[in-house]
Scaffold this motif. Structure first.
Motif, short mmCIF file in Angstrom:
data_model
loop_
_atom_site.label_atom_id
_atom_site.label_comp_id
_atom_site.label_asym_id
_atom_site.label_seq_id
_atom_site.Cartn_x
_atom_site.Cartn_y
_atom_site.Cartn_z
N LYS A 97 -6.48 5.82 -15.92
CA LYS A 97 -6.53 5.74 -17.38
C LYS A 97 -6.55 4.30 -17.88
N ASP A 98 -5.86 3.42 -17.19
CA ASP A 98 -5.74 2.02 -17.61
C ASP A 98 -5.90 1.14 -16.37
N ARG A 99 -7.14 0.81 -16.07
CA ARG A 99 -7.49 0.16 -14.82
C ARG A 99 -7.07 -1.30 -14.80
N PRO A 100 -6.25 -1.74 -13.78
CA PRO A 100 -5.97 -3.16 -13.64
C PRO A 100 -7.19 -3.89 -13.06
N ASP A 101 -7.23 -5.19 -13.26
CA ASP A 101 -8.33 -5.97 -12.69
C ASP A 101 -8.12 -6.20 -11.19
N VAL A 102 -6.85 -6.33 -10.78
CA VAL A 102 -6.55 -6.57 -9.37
C VAL A 102 -5.18 -5.98 -9.06
N VAL A 103 -5.03 -5.51 -7.83
CA VAL A 103 -3.75 -4.98 -7.35
C VAL A 103 -3.26 -5.88 -6.22
N HIS A 104 -1.99 -6.25 -6.27
CA HIS A 104 -1.39 -7.08 -5.22
C HIS A 104 -0.23 -6.29 -4.64
N ALA A 105 -0.35 -5.89 -3.38
CA ALA A 105 0.69 -5.12 -2.70
C ALA A 105 1.60 -6.05 -1.91
N LEU A 106 2.91 -5.86 -2.06
CA LEU A 106 3.91 -6.68 -1.40
C LEU A 106 4.58 -5.85 -0.31
N ARG A 107 4.35 -6.19 0.93
CA ARG A 107 4.83 -5.50 2.14
C ARG A 107 3.93 -4.31 2.48
N TRP A 108 4.10 -3.84 3.72
CA TRP A 108 3.10 -2.93 4.29
C TRP A 108 3.12 -1.55 3.66
N THR A 109 4.29 -0.98 3.34
CA THR A 109 4.29 0.35 2.73
C THR A 109 3.67 0.30 1.33
N SER A 110 3.87 -0.81 0.62
CA SER A 110 3.22 -0.97 -0.67
C SER A 110 1.71 -1.03 -0.51
N GLY A 111 1.26 -1.64 0.60
CA GLY A 111 -0.17 -1.69 0.88
C GLY A 111 -0.76 -0.31 1.06
N LEU A 112 -0.06 0.55 1.81
CA LEU A 112 -0.53 1.93 2.00
C LEU A 112 -0.61 2.65 0.65
N ALA A 113 0.44 2.50 -0.16
CA ALA A 113 0.45 3.16 -1.46
C ALA A 113 -0.64 2.63 -2.37
N ALA A 391 -11.03 -12.27 -4.48
CA ALA A 391 -11.12 -10.82 -4.28
C ALA A 391 -12.02 -10.17 -5.32
N LEU A 392 -11.93 -10.62 -6.56
CA LEU A 392 -12.77 -10.08 -7.62
C LEU A 392 -14.23 -10.40 -7.39
N ALA A 393 -14.50 -11.62 -6.93
CA ALA A 393 -15.89 -12.02 -6.67
C ALA A 393 -16.48 -11.21 -5.53
#
Length: 394
Positions: A97-113, A391-393
């Motif tokens: 519904k509200d798309r971010p421009d970029v996502v930054h995951a901190l630690r590995w389980t956050s990366g999976l999510a 990453a955006l480019a």
């Protein structure tokens, strides 16, 4: 830019003082505040670790936090893995519904999510591991039979995301050995609060001895502390303050403390070694300011954060020539690097430095400048934003 920080391991809450906030949460808060300070909109997606938390709160101007998942979720890896589905689904619904421009995951389980939530939404994902499972296993921090799922999945996460942020060049080397292309890795260290850690401010009382300070976990850093105690025995006229372990009043019941105290007595160090117990965030700057040298020979230093904090306080660092210390400590300029496990050599280098107060003062000035110029959160924000732009480019 609309930035989503995914921190499943963390539960930052609005507070007036950083001293009331656990260390991992402080880093999430400081990072998000520094990014917002550059004019960006930041949303932190954090773990709901207890009932009573609101769905959303404001951490700082431009920074909001959304608490996700069940209120009984655990903070250890196995608990976080079990909750990835429950954590990622609300993220996907929100981002659809509200798309971010970029996502930054901190630690590995956050990366999976984050990867699960961003799937098919064309949102670039940046990953910070902080510590890799293979590195922790190499240093004995993960038992041989544990952490296999993490060690298997971290390379897959690193190869899937758009960019990986390494906290040191040592971590970058480990990432490339896992098969992650070097072109997708950027080294951005952890920042420190250069307003809190400064040469000016309260300092602990001291006597006429040269003071050495170390901050270490008494249970996991027995080898490092053994080296420091044996080195101290060869540095007459110096004292060592050991911060870490349980609270000071609980030390006598701690097996690790009793082992180290017994070694100290066998080395005839009575009156020259002081175990301070756990030192809170507010007490750390005064302790570091009171030292002639900060010693750090912990077996695994993914960020060398305490050493950098000491440098910011104007205290030169003597550290093992391993991990992030190789990046942080400029050997012969802001401190010295010594091979681990060599107490005689360590004692020799410390004696030589303490015998030349002018050189020690020069190290102090250079250490402060190094910490402020390289590790301020403002600089870390600029470098992190450059990774987002890449990453955006892509």
């Amino acid at each position: 830019m609309k930035i989503a920080l995914v921190a499943q391991h963390s539960t930052p809450v609005p507070t007036d003082t950083a001293t009331a906030t656990p260390g991992d949460d402080v880093r999430v808060v400081e990072m998000s505040k520094s990014l917002a300070g550059e004019g960006h909109q930041v949303t932190v997606y954090a773990r709901r670790n207890r009932s009573g938390l609101p769905d959303r709160a404001e951490l700082a101007p431009g920074v909001s936090v959304e608490y996700v998942g069940p209120s009984d979720s655990s903070a250890d890896d196995s608990g976080l893995v079990k909750q990835i589905g429950a954590f990622s689904q609300p993220l996907r619904e929100q981002w659809s519904k509200d798309r971010p421009d970029v996502v930054h995951a901190l630690r590995w389980t956050s990366g999976l999510a984050a990867l699960s939530a961003a799937r098919d939404l064309q949102i670039p994902v940046v990953q910070s591991f902080d510590q890799l499972g293979v590195t922790e296993r190499r240093h004995g921090l993960i038992p041989a039979g544990a952490g296999t799922e993490r060690i298997r999945l971290e390379p897959a996460i690193g190869r899937t995301v758009n960019a990986v942020v390494a906290s040191s060049y040592d971590e970058e080397s480990d990432l490339t050995r896992l098969g992650i292309p070097r072109r997708s890795i950027r080294v951005v260290p952890t920042g420190i609060d250069t307003d809190e850690f400064t040469p000016e401010g309260e300092t602990y009382d001291r006597n006429d001895r040269h003071r050495l300070v170390t901050v270490a976990d008494l249970a996991t850093e027995q080898d490092a502390l053994d080296t420091l105690l044996r080195a101290l025995a060869k540095i007459p006229g110096a004292e060592l303050i050991v911060a870490g372990g349980p609270a000071r009043e609980d030390l006598r019941g701690d097996l690790s403390y009793r082992r180290l105290a017994k070694l100290s007595d066998s080395l005839d160090l009575h009156g020259r070694v002081f175990f301070a117990g756990q030192v809170g965030r507010a007490g750390l700057p005064p302790l570091l300011r009171s030292a002639d040298l900060m010693l750090n020979f912990n077996q695994h230093e993914p960020s060398a954060i305490t050493s950098i904090q000491a440098m910011a306080c104007g205290t030169p660092v003597v550290a093992s020539a391993l991990g992030a210390h190789v990046d942080a400590v400029l050997d012969g300029t802001t401190g010295i690097l010594v091979e681990p496990g060599r107490p005689a050599l360590l004692a020799q280098r410390i004696r030589a430095l303490l015998a030349h107060p002018m050189q020690l003062e020069a190290f102090s000035v250079a250490a402060t400048d190094r910490a402020r110029s390289r590790y301020s959160w403002d600089r870390i924000a600029h470098e992190t934003l450059a990774v987002y732009d890449t990453a955006l480019a892509a």
